[in-house]
Design an enzyme around this catalytic site. Sequence first.
Site, PDB file in Angstrom:
ATOM      1  N   HIS A 205       0.795  -1.230   0.000  1.00  0.00           N
ATOM      2  CA  HIS A 205       0.000   0.000   0.000  1.00  0.00           C
ATOM      3  C   HIS A 205       0.826   1.277   0.000  1.00  0.00           C
ATOM      4  CE1 HIS A 205       1.073  -0.119   4.253  1.00  0.00           C
ATOM      5  NE2 HIS A 205       0.796   1.175   4.281  1.00  0.00           N
TER       6      HIS A 205
HETATM    7  C1  UD1 Z   1      -1.638   5.576   6.279  1.00  0.00           C
HETATM    8  C2  UD1 Z   1      -0.322   5.884   6.954  1.00  0.00           C
HETATM    9  C3  UD1 Z   1       0.653   4.726   6.744  1.00  0.00           C
HETATM   10  C4  UD1 Z   1       0.044   3.407   7.175  1.00  0.00           C
HETATM   11  C5  UD1 Z   1      -1.281   3.231   6.435  1.00  0.00           C
HETATM   12  C6  UD1 Z   1      -1.980   1.942   6.787  1.00  0.00           C
HETATM   13  C7  UD1 Z   1       0.240   8.293   6.987  1.00  0.00           C
HETATM   14  C8  UD1 Z   1       1.183   9.300   6.460  1.00  0.00           C
HETATM   15  N1  UD1 Z   1       0.301   7.073   6.399  1.00  0.00           N
HETATM   16  O1  UD1 Z   1      -1.381   5.510   4.876  1.00  0.00           O
HETATM   17  O2  UD1 Z   1       1.811   4.958   7.515  1.00  0.00           O
HETATM   18  O3  UD1 Z   1       0.933   2.364   6.874  1.00  0.00           O
HETATM   19  O4  UD1 Z   1      -2.130   4.341   6.765  1.00  0.00           O
HETATM   20  O5  UD1 Z   1      -3.077   1.769   5.921  1.00  0.00           O
HETATM   21  O6  UD1 Z   1      -0.481   8.554   7.910  1.00  0.00           O
HETATM   22  N2  UD1 Z   1      -8.717   5.546   1.758  1.00  0.00           N
HETATM   23  C9  UD1 Z   1      -9.975   5.030   1.638  1.00  0.00           C
HETATM   24  N3  UD1 Z   1     -10.630   4.668   2.780  1.00  0.00           N
HETATM   25  C10 UD1 Z   1     -10.089   4.816   4.002  1.00  0.00           C
HETATM   26  C11 UD1 Z   1      -8.812   5.370   4.120  1.00  0.00           C
HETATM   27  C12 UD1 Z   1      -8.128   5.729   2.990  1.00  0.00           C
HETATM   28  O7  UD1 Z   1     -10.494   4.874   0.553  1.00  0.00           O
HETATM   29  O8  UD1 Z   1     -10.749   4.456   5.001  1.00  0.00           O
HETATM   30  C13 UD1 Z   1      -7.978   5.903   0.546  1.00  0.00           C
HETATM   31  C14 UD1 Z   1      -8.146   7.333   0.151  1.00  0.00           C
HETATM   32  O9  UD1 Z   1      -8.156   7.411  -1.223  1.00  0.00           O
HETATM   33  C15 UD1 Z   1      -6.887   7.980   0.665  1.00  0.00           C
HETATM   34  C16 UD1 Z   1      -5.878   6.859   0.512  1.00  0.00           C
HETATM   35  O10 UD1 Z   1      -6.597   5.675   0.765  1.00  0.00           O
HETATM   36  O11 UD1 Z   1      -6.550   9.112  -0.046  1.00  0.00           O
HETATM   37  C17 UD1 Z   1      -4.731   6.964   1.461  1.00  0.00           C
HETATM   38  O12 UD1 Z   1      -5.175   7.093   2.814  1.00  0.00           O
HETATM   39  P1  UD1 Z   1      -4.282   7.923   3.877  1.00  0.00           P
HETATM   40  O13 UD1 Z   1      -4.905   7.963   5.204  1.00  0.00           O
HETATM   41  O14 UD1 Z   1      -3.898   9.220   3.281  1.00  0.00           O
HETATM   42  O15 UD1 Z   1      -2.948   7.130   4.009  1.00  0.00           O
HETATM   43  P2  UD1 Z   1      -2.563   5.589   3.804  1.00  0.00           P
HETATM   44  O16 UD1 Z   1      -1.964   5.459   2.465  1.00  0.00           O
HETATM   45  O17 UD1 Z   1      -3.658   4.659   4.183  1.00  0.00           O
END
Ligand code: UD1
Length: 359
Positions: A205
């Site tokens: 991811h």
């Molecule tokens: C975050 C953490 C990372 C961790 C990961 C576990 C930071 C900087 N990164 O990354 O360290 O390993 O979580 O998953 O905090 N999205 C959804 N649904 C959700 C959440 C996210 O669709 O419930 C999608 C969205 O498009 C979002 C993308 O995933 O933009 C990324 O989510 P985000 O919280 O920005 O960071 P992660 O990549 O999940």
Amino acid sequence: MQKILSVVGARPNFMKIAPIHKEFTNHPEIKHLICHTGQHYDKKMSEIFFTDLELPKPDFYLGVGSGTHAEQTAGIMIKFEKVLEKENPDLIIVVGDVNSTIACSLTAAKMGIKIAHIEAGLRSFDNTMPEEINRILTDRISDYLFVSEKAGLRNLKHEGADEKKIFFVGNTMIDSLVNYLPKAENSQIFEKLKLHENYILITLHRPANVDSDIFISQLYKTLSVLSKHRKIVFPIHPRTRKNLELHSNNDEISERVIFTEPLGYIDFLALTKNAELIITDSGGIQEESTFLGVQCITVRDNTERPSTVEIGTNQLIGTNMEKVESAAIEVLGGKKKTGSIPELWDGSTAKRIVKILTN
Ligand code: UD1
């Protein structure tokens, strides 16, 4: 009565706070509150963990959702400040290295509220990782630095952290693992996935990997090669799903690759425990596989969790999927790493932390 407020935001936080919450229930003199920032908000990225880990409904839900780093961090800070104004806790507890961790610590520090950081001191020495910035800054402003592995101690001392603040306590994520392993033995996930043979478990991811076109097309090739050796289970993070769909070329993916939605804690633990090999770019899974003695290949150039490589079953292979493929084939052919469990990863870390905080 002492009031302590714990922060969770993203998937890897829930299993680190659950044992702390459970331990506080033995301390009626402490009022323990939970604030969920809503950084992760999908049912399968968040709610299912509250059920699986027997966490109560959070006392505060900030609903901040996704955005750029600045939007997400700032959004959390604005809302969290109001929670702190209302509750005025004696201490907040933050875990890990996600944006919610730094956003809430920074807010608390400026309001003169004490901070305990669980999983302090880990360093990848790679400032291109947003998590590395979150780790360093959170540690700088925390009052209690709870360290999960020896490398964390070395790093904090090297950075000149006040030794009085540093406590080597072990890993609360392993507390959850130890606690829920018996439940995972009864998981129905193998029937659900019709999986009754050896398999490889894959999770990817990290933006540095899955946002790259080259990586995704290499990944398709690797999946098609490895699926000839073993079945593959691949629970997909929302970010990875978007990128895989963009490049989807189903011909290359055999039916021996089982793609699933993100899984809950218990089902994923069952899959981790029984995998012949795990391929991942996650931080936590490197630790869980080491604890369980399961072979793990990490698709990154560095790790902030070096004990998993030095004494555990983890191998750091880098992000070139051709190299990952060769390493995987060697493991499947019998070249297995023997490992041992890092010190104090024993299921009692939350007890040690709460004892320190209540003294
Ligand atoms: C975050 C953490 C990372 C961790 C990961 C576990 C930071 C900087 N990164 O990354 O360290 O390993 O979580 O998953 O905090 N999205 C959804 N649904 C959700 C959440 C996210 O669709 O419930 C999608 C969205 O498009 C979002 C993308 O995933 O933009 C990324 O989510 P985000 O919280 O920005 O960071 P992660 O990549 O999940």
